[in-house]
Write an enzyme that holds these catalytic residues in place. Structure first.
Site, PDB file in Angstrom:
ATOM      1  N   TYR A  38      -3.537   4.343  -7.752  1.00 31.69           N
ATOM      2  CA  TYR A  38      -4.337   5.360  -7.070  1.00 31.69           C
ATOM      3  C   TYR A  38      -5.216   4.828  -5.948  1.00 31.69           C
ATOM      4  O   TYR A  38      -5.905   5.587  -5.289  1.00 31.69           O
ATOM      5  CB  TYR A  38      -5.216   6.108  -8.081  1.00 31.69           C
ATOM      6  CG  TYR A  38      -6.059   5.210  -8.961  1.00 31.69           C
ATOM      7  CD1 TYR A  38      -7.249   4.667  -8.505  1.00 31.69           C
ATOM      8  CD2 TYR A  38      -5.655   4.920 -10.264  1.00 31.69           C
ATOM      9  CE1 TYR A  38      -8.022   3.847  -9.306  1.00 31.69           C
ATOM     10  CE2 TYR A  38      -6.424   4.102 -11.079  1.00 31.69           C
ATOM     11  CZ  TYR A  38      -7.607   3.577 -10.599  1.00 31.69           C
ATOM     12  OH  TYR A  38      -8.364   2.763 -11.398  1.00 31.69           O
ATOM     13  N   LEU A  79      -3.377  -0.301  -4.431  1.00 35.29           N
ATOM     14  CA  LEU A  79      -1.979  -0.590  -4.745  1.00 35.29           C
ATOM     15  C   LEU A  79      -1.031   0.490  -4.215  1.00 35.29           C
ATOM     16  O   LEU A  79       0.186   0.354  -4.333  1.00 35.29           O
ATOM     17  CB  LEU A  79      -1.792  -0.745  -6.262  1.00 35.29           C
ATOM     18  CG  LEU A  79      -2.325  -2.039  -6.853  1.00 35.29           C
ATOM     19  CD1 LEU A  79      -2.440  -1.935  -8.375  1.00 35.29           C
ATOM     20  CD2 LEU A  79      -1.453  -3.223  -6.455  1.00 35.29           C
ATOM     21  N   GLU A 109      -6.420  -6.661 -11.862  1.00 31.20           N
ATOM     22  CA  GLU A 109      -7.349  -5.663 -12.402  1.00 31.20           C
ATOM     23  C   GLU A 109      -8.312  -6.245 -13.435  1.00 31.20           C
ATOM     24  O   GLU A 109      -9.074  -5.508 -14.052  1.00 31.20           O
ATOM     25  CB  GLU A 109      -6.564  -4.488 -13.008  1.00 31.20           C
ATOM     26  CG  GLU A 109      -5.573  -3.844 -12.049  1.00 31.20           C
ATOM     27  CD  GLU A 109      -6.207  -3.145 -10.861  1.00 31.20           C
ATOM     28  OE1 GLU A 109      -7.426  -3.252 -10.647  1.00 31.20           O
ATOM     29  OE2 GLU A 109      -5.472  -2.471 -10.125  1.00 31.20           O
TER      30      GLU A 109
END
Length: 147
Positions: free
Chosen positions: A19, A22, A90
């Site tokens: 979202y 990426l 992440e």
């Protein structure tokens, strides 16, 4: 009731819902995903809201809201390496780990035709969500490109 499911045992080879950085056209798409996907298609993550964080977006669970993004299907041979790379990006160290920046959870995302697909989604870990939601800026419409 939440649609999040914590992975147990071996990691299921699911597509990814992305979202922010990426997404196609963004810097991390080129660095992590280019040449490693077999499909990329628009999708929406229900029951989540998107925030503009300190240089990157983050999504948190919120019933009634929607986040816009893409459903990314990795090339079969690229899946294990891609999963490890995205977990590293992440700062996801495993379920419930206190060092997580994001938590990887399996959630249902919706294709444009309304078809539900189970996918990995990186949502802000509890500490990040608590710290940044007070100072972060919600992105209206849940679309990183619309900020």
């Amino acid at each position: 009731m939440t649609s999040a499911v914590r992975p147990q045992g071996p990691t299921a080879p699911l597509p990814f819902f992305v979202y922010g950085t990426l997404r196609p056209g963004e810097v991390n798409h080129d660095l992590f995903l280019r040449g490693r996907t077999s499909a990329e298609e628009p999708a929406r993550l229900p029951d989540a809201v998107l925030y503009d964080g300190p240089g990157y977006p983050y999504a948190v669970h919120r019933p009634g809201s929607t986040v816009v993004g893409e459903l990314i299907t990795p090339e079969p041979g690229a899946y294990p390496e891609l999963l490890a790379s995205l977990d590293l990006l992440e700062e996801y160290e495993g379920p419930g780990r206190p060092g997580n920046l994001y938590d990887r959870t399996a959630r249902e995302v919706l294709r444009p035709d309304g078809t539900a697909v189970r996918a990995w989604v990186y949502l802000a870990a509890e500490l990040l969500a608590r710290d940044l939601s007070a100072s972060g800026t919600e992105i209206p419409g849940g679309d990183w490109f619309g900020r």
